[in-house]
Design an enzyme around this catalytic site. Structure first.
Site, PDB file in Angstrom:
ATOM      1  N   GLY A  14       0.835  -1.210   0.000  1.00  0.00           N
ATOM      2  CA  GLY A  14       0.000   0.000   0.000  1.00  0.00           C
ATOM      3  C   GLY A  14       0.863   1.251   0.000  1.00  0.00           C
ATOM      4  N   ASP A  15       0.201   2.366  -0.205  1.00  0.00           N
ATOM      5  CA  ASP A  15       0.866   3.677  -0.134  1.00  0.00           C
ATOM      6  C   ASP A  15       1.965   3.862  -1.178  1.00  0.00           C
ATOM      7  OD1 ASP A  15      -0.716   4.126   2.174  1.00  0.00           O
ATOM      8  OD2 ASP A  15       0.677   2.877   3.299  1.00  0.00           O
ATOM      9  N   LYS A  18      -0.845   5.161  -5.804  1.00  0.00           N
ATOM     10  CA  LYS A  18      -1.819   4.753  -6.835  1.00  0.00           C
ATOM     11  C   LYS A  18      -2.790   5.881  -7.174  1.00  0.00           C
ATOM     12  CE  LYS A  18      -3.117   1.335  -4.090  1.00  0.00           C
ATOM     13  NZ  LYS A  18      -2.040   1.190  -3.089  1.00  0.00           N
ATOM     14  N   GLY A  19      -3.212   6.618  -6.127  1.00  0.00           N
ATOM     15  CA  GLY A  19      -4.185   7.697  -6.326  1.00  0.00           C
ATOM     16  C   GLY A  19      -3.641   8.768  -7.253  1.00  0.00           C
ATOM     17  N   ASN A  40     -10.441   2.156   4.859  1.00  0.00           N
ATOM     18  CA  ASN A  40      -9.055   1.830   5.256  1.00  0.00           C
ATOM     19  C   ASN A  40      -8.048   2.450   4.280  1.00  0.00           C
ATOM     20  OD1 ASN A  40     -10.018   0.049   3.291  1.00  0.00           O
ATOM     21  ND2 ASN A  40      -8.941  -1.729   4.078  1.00  0.00           N
ATOM     22  N   HIS A  43      -6.072   7.796  -0.248  1.00  0.00           N
ATOM     23  CA  HIS A  43      -5.471   8.202  -1.516  1.00  0.00           C
ATOM     24  C   HIS A  43      -5.190   9.698  -1.486  1.00  0.00           C
ATOM     25  CE1 HIS A  43      -7.057   4.444  -3.811  1.00  0.00           C
ATOM     26  NE2 HIS A  43      -6.207   4.151  -2.844  1.00  0.00           N
ATOM     27  N   THR A 182      -5.242  -7.305   4.558  1.00  0.00           N
ATOM     28  CA  THR A 182      -6.578  -6.746   4.657  1.00  0.00           C
ATOM     29  C   THR A 182      -7.575  -7.841   4.273  1.00  0.00           C
ATOM     30  OG1 THR A 182      -7.957  -4.828   4.142  1.00  0.00           O
ATOM     31  CG2 THR A 182      -6.624  -5.715   2.321  1.00  0.00           C
ATOM     32  N   THR A 244      -4.758   7.577   6.495  1.00  0.00           N
ATOM     33  CA  THR A 244      -5.998   7.259   7.214  1.00  0.00           C
ATOM     34  C   THR A 244      -5.768   7.321   8.720  1.00  0.00           C
ATOM     35  OG1 THR A 244      -6.777   5.868   5.415  1.00  0.00           O
ATOM     36  CG2 THR A 244      -7.743   5.441   7.568  1.00  0.00           C
ATOM     37  N   ASP A 277      12.795  10.587  -6.302  1.00  0.00           N
ATOM     38  CA  ASP A 277      13.457  11.829  -5.862  1.00  0.00           C
ATOM     39  C   ASP A 277      13.774  11.815  -4.366  1.00  0.00           C
ATOM     40  OD1 ASP A 277      10.755  11.857  -5.323  1.00  0.00           O
ATOM     41  OD2 ASP A 277      10.470  13.988  -5.750  1.00  0.00           O
TER      42      ASP A 277
HETATM   43  P1  IMP Z   1      -7.481  -3.302   7.681  1.00  0.00           P
HETATM   44  O1  IMP Z   1      -7.627  -3.233   6.200  1.00  0.00           O
HETATM   45  O2  IMP Z   1      -7.894  -2.033   8.390  1.00  0.00           O
HETATM   46  O3  IMP Z   1      -8.134  -4.513   8.277  1.00  0.00           O
HETATM   47  O4  IMP Z   1      -5.914  -3.445   8.008  1.00  0.00           O
HETATM   48  C1  IMP Z   1      -5.199  -4.639   7.744  1.00  0.00           C
HETATM   49  C2  IMP Z   1      -3.770  -4.334   7.354  1.00  0.00           C
HETATM   50  O5  IMP Z   1      -3.753  -3.661   6.101  1.00  0.00           O
HETATM   51  C3  IMP Z   1      -3.016  -3.401   8.323  1.00  0.00           C
HETATM   52  O6  IMP Z   1      -1.665  -3.787   8.333  1.00  0.00           O
HETATM   53  C4  IMP Z   1      -3.167  -2.032   7.680  1.00  0.00           C
HETATM   54  O7  IMP Z   1      -2.133  -1.148   8.052  1.00  0.00           O
HETATM   55  C5  IMP Z   1      -3.085  -2.410   6.204  1.00  0.00           C
HETATM   56  N1  IMP Z   1      -3.789  -1.450   5.335  1.00  0.00           N
HETATM   57  C6  IMP Z   1      -5.115  -1.378   5.091  1.00  0.00           C
HETATM   58  N2  IMP Z   1      -5.396  -0.402   4.206  1.00  0.00           N
HETATM   59  C7  IMP Z   1      -4.211   0.153   3.878  1.00  0.00           C
HETATM   60  C8  IMP Z   1      -3.841   1.197   2.968  1.00  0.00           C
HETATM   61  O8  IMP Z   1      -4.647   1.804   2.266  1.00  0.00           O
HETATM   62  N3  IMP Z   1      -2.505   1.477   2.899  1.00  0.00           N
HETATM   63  C9  IMP Z   1      -1.568   0.795   3.612  1.00  0.00           C
HETATM   64  N4  IMP Z   1      -1.870  -0.188   4.467  1.00  0.00           N
HETATM   65  C10 IMP Z   1      -3.181  -0.517   4.592  1.00  0.00           C
HETATM   66 MG    MG Z   2      -2.634   5.078   1.287  1.00  0.00          MG
END
Ligand code: IMP
Ligand code: MG
Length: 329
Positions: A14-15, A18-19, A40, A43, A182, A244, A277
């Site tokens: 994640g992160d 993408k957005g 969760n 973006h 997730t 978030t 960068d």
């Molecule tokens: P949940 O989706 O809130 O159940 O979180 C489960 C795992 O996914 C945790 O480790 C969160 O930090 C990670 N997670 C959920 N959504 C994101 C996101 O958008 N970016 C990065 N990590 C995420």
């Molecule tokens: Mg994110």
């Protein structure tokens, strides 16, 4: 009838940005759709130099495109309304946003359960897992039961469609670092749950960063990483704080073995590597390959190395684009 479908998704934890990529590409499409996740996700998108943070609304809203929240998504109604209010105030047309009748609704009980029982996994505490659990137990509430009819979309996609993933390969419920995952399908094939034939899928665009980050818990990111001064510098310069949760993200050097595996698992055709960068500002160039840390003299030589490994081992991959933090492609 859909003409063609392109998919943007995350190749790491994640992160990856993408957005940003989605909003930059959205102008070329008729629809921008989300197929998984909910509040969760975070973006971050810059439009005319102004920063916007969204959670549920597809990033196509910034380009004035029709936006769909698919049947595999989960929705927190009050948070969603808050997000729509913010977008309206900023001048975006939120009437473009529609929700599939089968999307599931997050309740206060889901959030309470998440906070009480799942914090050891480092979840975002948004009630995601309990909501998907109730869906599987056939006792969840769906959008069609609770939302005003003008929000509901039960049509067919047409023309050019862009699908925007939330979370990423290593957070996927089937392929990720279980149980530190997730609850949804983050893999690009999940986009077909929007009612898309796999035959229509054209570009499979995976997004990564030039270094790895993890929000929440994962043993692959040991706590000792917090003690590394160079990695801490990346956190600060890269602004690696959860959009978030506000939590500081744990940073490690890019794991090329994992990236290669993620690309091969998903049939990625184009790779975008963000935040190059930031590494240049830090002035140290390292990655993990074959479980060893490799050091490079410049960003240029590190890019050459990554390109050599990936283009030689990932059959479907034919293009790599290097990008900076705010700059779009
Ligand atoms: P949940 O989706 O809130 O159940 O979180 C489960 C795992 O996914 C945790 O480790 C969160 O930090 C990670 N997670 C959920 N959504 C994101 C996101 O958008 N970016 C990065 N990590 C995420
Ligand atoms: Mg994110």
């Amino acid at each position: 009838m859909t003409e063609s479908v392109d998919i943007i998704y995350g190749l790491a934890w994640g992160d990856e940005g993408k957005g940003k990529i989605t909003s930059a590409m959205a102008k070329n499409y008729d629809w921008v759709c989300r197929w998984n996740g909910g509040p969760n996700a975070g973006h971050t998108v810059y439009v005319n130099g102004k920063k916007y943070k969204t959670h549920s609304v597809p990033s196509g809203i910034f380009a004035g495109k029709k936006c769909v929240i698919g049947p595999g998504c989960v929705i927190n109604i009050s948070k969603m309304l808050e997000e729509l209010r913010m977008l309206t105030m900023a001048g975006f047309d939120v009437n473009l946003v529609k929700i599939h009748p089968n999307a599931h609704i997050i309740t206060e009980d889901h959030i309470a359960y998440d906070k009480e029982h799942l914090s050891h996994l480092g979840t975002t505490a948004q009630g995601i897992a309990p909501c998907y659990s109730d869906k599987a137990l056939r006792r969840g509430k769906r959008a069609i039961e609770v939302l005003e009819p003008n929000w509901i979309w039960d049509g067919e996609l047409s023309g050019k469609v862009l699908c925007e993933g939330a979370q990423s390969v290593w957070l996927d419920i089937d392929h990720g670092d279980y149980p530190y995952v997730t609850s949804s399908t983050t893999m690009p094939y999940g986009a077909c749950s929007l009612g898309i034939s796999p035959k229509r899928v054209n570009r499979i665009i995976g997004v990564a960063k030039i270094y790895d980050t993890k929000s929440g818990v994962d043993p692959l990111f040991p706590q000792t990483l917090w003690n590394d001064p160079v990695l801490n510098k990346i956190i600060e310069l890269g602004g690696e704080y959860g959009s978030t949760t506000g939590r500081k993200r744990l940073v490690n050097w890019l794991n090329l073995d994992k990236l290669k595996k993620a690309i091969r698992l998903t049939g990625c055709t184009e790779l975008i590597v963000n935040k190059c960068d930031i590494l240049e500002q830090v002035g140290e160039y390292k990655l993990i390959h074959g479980n060893e840390v490799n050091t490079f003299v410049s960003l240029h030589s590190m890019k050459d190395y990554i390109t050599g490994v990936l283009l030689n081992t990932c059959t479907d991959l034919h293009q790599i684009t290097w990008s900076g933090d705010v700059e779009t492609i």
